[in-house]
Design an enzyme around this catalytic site. Structure first.
Site, PDB file in Angstrom:
ATOM      1  N   GLY A  87       0.803  -1.217   0.000  1.00 42.86           N
ATOM      2  CA  GLY A  87       0.000   0.000   0.000  1.00 42.86           C
ATOM      3  C   GLY A  87       0.832   1.261   0.000  1.00 42.86           C
ATOM      4  O   GLY A  87       0.902   1.972   1.003  1.00 42.86           O
ATOM      5  N   GLY A 147       2.035   4.461   3.622  1.00 41.40           N
ATOM      6  CA  GLY A 147       2.973   3.486   3.062  1.00 41.40           C
ATOM      7  C   GLY A 147       4.035   4.144   2.203  1.00 41.40           C
ATOM      8  O   GLY A 147       5.208   3.750   2.243  1.00 41.40           O
ATOM      9  N   ASP A 155      -2.573  -7.279  -5.345  1.00 48.78           N
ATOM     10  CA  ASP A 155      -3.967  -6.976  -5.029  1.00 48.78           C
ATOM     11  C   ASP A 155      -4.372  -7.860  -3.857  1.00 48.78           C
ATOM     12  O   ASP A 155      -4.672  -9.039  -4.020  1.00 48.78           O
ATOM     13  CB  ASP A 155      -4.853  -7.244  -6.240  1.00 48.78           C
ATOM     14  N   LEU A 156      -4.375  -7.280  -2.672  1.00 49.40           N
ATOM     15  CA  LEU A 156      -4.637  -8.051  -1.456  1.00 49.40           C
ATOM     16  C   LEU A 156      -6.099  -8.473  -1.329  1.00 49.40           C
ATOM     17  O   LEU A 156      -6.417  -9.299  -0.469  1.00 49.40           O
ATOM     18  CB  LEU A 156      -4.219  -7.243  -0.224  1.00 49.40           C
ATOM     19  N   SER A 201      -5.392   0.569  14.145  1.00 50.19           N
ATOM     20  CA  SER A 201      -5.937   1.919  14.288  1.00 50.19           C
ATOM     21  C   SER A 201      -6.319   2.161  15.737  1.00 50.19           C
ATOM     22  O   SER A 201      -6.663   1.219  16.464  1.00 50.19           O
ATOM     23  CB  SER A 201      -7.173   2.078  13.394  1.00 50.19           C
ATOM     24  N   TYR A 247     -23.897  -4.736   7.424  1.00 46.45           N
ATOM     25  CA  TYR A 247     -22.683  -3.972   7.158  1.00 46.45           C
ATOM     26  C   TYR A 247     -22.787  -2.515   7.603  1.00 46.45           C
ATOM     27  O   TYR A 247     -23.768  -1.826   7.305  1.00 46.45           O
ATOM     28  CB  TYR A 247     -22.362  -4.009   5.661  1.00 46.45           C
TER      29      TYR A 247
END
Length: 322
Positions: free
Chosen positions: A32, A39, A85-86, A166, A188
């Site tokens: 990232g 990053g 691409d994680l 975080s 969600y």
């Protein structure tokens, strides 16, 4: 050797300068690393001294822009780009194959990448985007490149894995294991998904440390609150404004939050990656460049790291044995 005391206002460059001897000769992989991100700042600060900095991203054009920006400032820096691409387990496996073909070992792996905090989104593997990108993809990537990490181990050096979490992990309402495996769009909530993913990173680093013993040191890092490209994405900004983190005119809300600059936010990552004073503190959570107490009461259950590790093994379809 005596090292300086760091705090909330310390910058990444200051940490890198203090630990320049520890960074020299090291090969560091950072996920990232797009411009205007933590990053990128991490990579830029490390590149001045490291043997090799591997920067990653899912957008090849943006990744090359980051490489060019670092090379413009530091022409002699050794930068290598890795398309990663994680959010896709297949893409993670492909990138890991590339890393395992490198001639160099990986001394430090930094999981910095994070998904957009936006509307509900499923990945190609039918996983919720944030937990997939922030936690499950990095879990698989770490597992797959273990040979390269182990190869960096010597009698005097232990390789490190660092994952960003975080300060908001304390607001996570536990880990919803059923939802991780079968996401429910009706349940969600963008920030709850974010908080859960960041809590998962604390748990995985603690469990990685426990399982690895003296072979690998692992740490989770809270960078604090900084204005980066993640808050300003079109699909994110309305959510950040509604939450009160960003003002309606797109500025940081300094009334309710203490903000850092990007260089200040990246500093704790470098401490976790290189500070030799952490050698006997593997598994620790860091905030403001120092070891801190984990604030989230919902992630202090001793069985949670083991259960999460097992759940992620089932999702990736592989055992992660150290």
């Amino acid at each position: 050797m005596s090292f300086p005391t760091f705090g909330a206002s310390t910058t990444a460059e200051e940490v890198a300068a203090a630990f320049c001897n520890e960074i020299q000769g090291k090969n560091v992989l950072i996920t990232g690393t797009s411009l205007n991100s933590l990053g990128f700042e991490t990579a830029r600060a490390i590149a001045r001294f490291a043997n090799l900095v591997i920067i990653t991203g899912y957008n090849a054009e943006r990744l090359r822009l980051s490489e060019a920006a670092i090379k413009l400032e530091l022409p002699t820096a050794n930068i290598r780009c890795l398309d990663l691409d994680l959010s896709s387990l297949a893409a993670v496996r492909k990138a890991a194959e590339e890393v395992n073909a490198y001639p160099e070992p990986i001394h430090v792996l930094i999981h910095n990448a994070a998904a957009t905090i936006g509307p509900f989104k499923l990945t190609v593997d039918n996983l919720e985007s944030q937990i997939a990108t922030d936690s499950i993809g990095p879990f698989l990537f770490t597992k797959l490149i273990l040979p390269k990490i182990y190869a960096a181990k010597t009698a005097t050096y232990t390789p490190r894995v660092v994952a960003l979490t975080s300060i908001f992990h304390e607001y996570a309402q536990g880990i919803d294991f059923a939802d991780i495996r079968r996401p429910n769009p009706e349940k969600y909530q963008p920030f709850q998904a974010y908080n859960q993913a960041k809590s998962a990173n604390v748990l995985v680093m603690a469990e990685l440390s426990r399982r690895a013993g003296d072979a690998i040191h692992a740490y989770s890092v809270s960078p604090g609150v900084a204005l980066t490209n993640i808050q300003l994405k079109p699909e994110s900004i309305d959510i950040f404004i509604a939450s009160g983190i960003i003002t309606p005119d797109g500025k940081p809300n300094t009334d309710n939050f203490t903000w850092k600059t990007i260089p200040q936010s990246a500093a704790t990552t470098l401490v976790a990656a290189f500070d030799p004073r952490l050698d006997d503190k593997s598994g620790a959570y860091l905030d403001d460049c120092n070891v801190a107490e984990i604030a989230g009461p919902n992630i202090l259950d001793a069985e949670l790291p083991r259960k999460l590790w097992s759940t992620m093994e089932k999702i990736i379809g592989e055992s992660f044995v150290l």
